[in-house]
Scaffold this active site. Structure first.
Site: not given
Length: 461
Positions: A219, A268, A312, A447
């Site tokens: 990733k 987050e 993910e 996104e």
């Protein structure tokens, strides 16, 4: 309002000054008192014309606010930034005089600030006021925690300072800061909006996908920038009010450095520490909110069972677990994620709890966690190398750890996403997404458009 009497302040300052041996030496004196509740944003706004370098932090989970005004002391590190910052912080505390009968989280000596995403990436003038590691101990700090309110005053004293003069200056400034200040409601108008090289960004996504399909990289997270120009200088207090109104489940932050301000509403958490109790958050995998309850529930179910998003998310869970396991005991990681809903978006969420070993610090954990796969990729070094080589963006503090720590061994850091860098009449917004082997460049582009919305919506977009 004042429990700490003026004669006490002078005595504390006098004793600290008496302990200084040379003209070149100094000592930080920190005094905390309980005060009547004061609106955190009003306190922030009152300082606008009095002191530069304001800091704002809000965590909605505990009704927790920190507002820092001015700077009594700065810790800046360019090389070996985690080690140097930790060393400077410990040295500061060793020399400090701290009067704090409460020892609540966020009281006593508190340093607020953050770090850049990648100090190995060449910097540009965009982020010139934000160093690779930059923390400020404010002159005045208002803390709101569990319905109680505290004021901490930090004064850097030297050998020839006069206690009474310092105390009088402190009192006058405090009185100025507690003048009620209303938040100027501003209706910004965007006069120019420009996506920075969107076609080139999609091509970089294709290159990342190709790299993943022909290497061990799983990733790579790629970010991009949107530029805005306004009809007038942006009012930071007004923007913060809108963020507080529209993103109550996020961390709301603002860090001023001279004329620039980095602010946002990030969901987050990177890590939270209360004494030795550690909490980290795995937040990766994104979907929009539905327009109806039924549609929202269907999107949530789809997110929970979407292979790309689950992969993910699992990358982040594994990385956090492996990163902190040697520093901790009693590590607990749930087997399945849950949905974490926000105003515009919803994410997959897994909390990780542990007990921090005595020989490790909060900075040690941050160094091991940053960047998480949600912001860098996996494996860490290989994905970072690709970002350095191909991403046409100076991330600065975007996607990096921002937060606070105190002299009572508490602290909390979030990941600076859903953010913008404000420069008077201009703003740079940032958004990123995780590229994996099956990624579609157009879908990844859409996104990032969704991720621009939290900041765009409060800036007149």
């Amino acid at each position: 309002m004042i429990e700490l009497k003026e004669e006490q302040v002078e005595t504390i300052l006098e004793k600290a000054i008496e302990g200084i041996n040379s003209d070149d030496d100094y000592q930080l004196v920190s005094m905390t008192k309980k005060i009547k509740y004061n609106n955190a944003l009003s306190f922030f706004e009152a300082a606008k014309y009095i002191k530069k370098n304001r800091t704002f932090w809000m965590s909605s989970e505990e009704d927790f606010y920190l507002v820092g005004i001015g700077q009594a002391y700065e810790i800046i590190a360019e090389e070996s930034r985690f080690e140097e910052t930790k060393k400077a912080w410990n040295q500061l505390l060793e020399k400090a005089t701290i009067y704090n009968p409460y020892e609540q989280p966020g009281t006593g000596i508190v340093a607020l600030g953050g770090l850049s995403f990648d100090p190995k990436k060449p910097t540009t003038p965009l982020w010139e006021n934000f160093k690779p590691s930059h923390f400020t101990v404010p002159e005045f700090l208002m803390t709101k925690h569990n319905r109680e309110c505290y004021l901490t005053v930090n004064i850097l004293v030297r050998k020839n300072d006069h206690p009474r003069q310092l105390a009088n200056e402190w009192r006058d400034l405090e009185n100025s800061l507690f003048q009620k200040a209303s938040i100027e409601k501003q209706m910004l108008t965007i006069t120019e909006k420009k996506e920075i090289e969107p076609t080139e960004w999609k091509e970089t996504v294709r290159k990342a996908k190709e790299k993943i399909n022909h290497s061990d990289i799983e990733k790579i997270v790629l970010a991009r920038e949107m530029y805005l120009r306004f009809n007038e200088n942006a009012n930071i207090g007004s923007i913060l009010q809108k963020l507080l109104d529209t993103h109550p489940s996020s961390y709301i932050f603002a860090i001023e450095k001279d004329e620039d301000c980095f602010l946002g509403a990030t969901p987050e958490r990177l890590v939270k520490l209360e004494k030795d109790h550690l909490l980290s958050t795995c937040l990766a995998g994104t979907a929009p909110r539905g327009k109806t309850k039924e549609e929202d529930q269907a999107i949530s179910e789809g997110l929970l069972h979407d292979q790309k998003n689950r992969e993910e998310h699992d990358f982040v869970v594994k990385m956090i677990k492996n990163a902190i396991k040697d520093c901790c005991t009693h590590l607990d990681v749930p087997n399945e994620p849950i949905i974490y809903p926000l105003t515009n978006l919803q994410h997959l969420y897994t909390p990780v709890t542990a007990t921090l070993k005595k020989e490790y610090s909060l900075f040690d954990i941050i160094e091991k966690l940053h960047p998480t796969p949600a912001l860098g990729g996996t494996p860490k070094e290989a994905s970072l190398q690709f970002i350095r080589e191909y991403e046409r963006l100076d991330r600065g503090w975007y996607g990096a750890p921002i937060g606070w720590l105190d002299s009572n061994q508490n602290g909390e850091f979030a990941v600076a996403i859903r953010s913008a860098l404000i420069k008077d009449t201009e703003a740079s917004l940032f958004a990123g997404c995780g590229v994996v082997k099956d990624s579609n460049p157009d879908e990844e582009y859409e996104e990032t458009n969704i991720k621009f919305l939290p900041m765009l919506s409060v800036l007149g977009g």
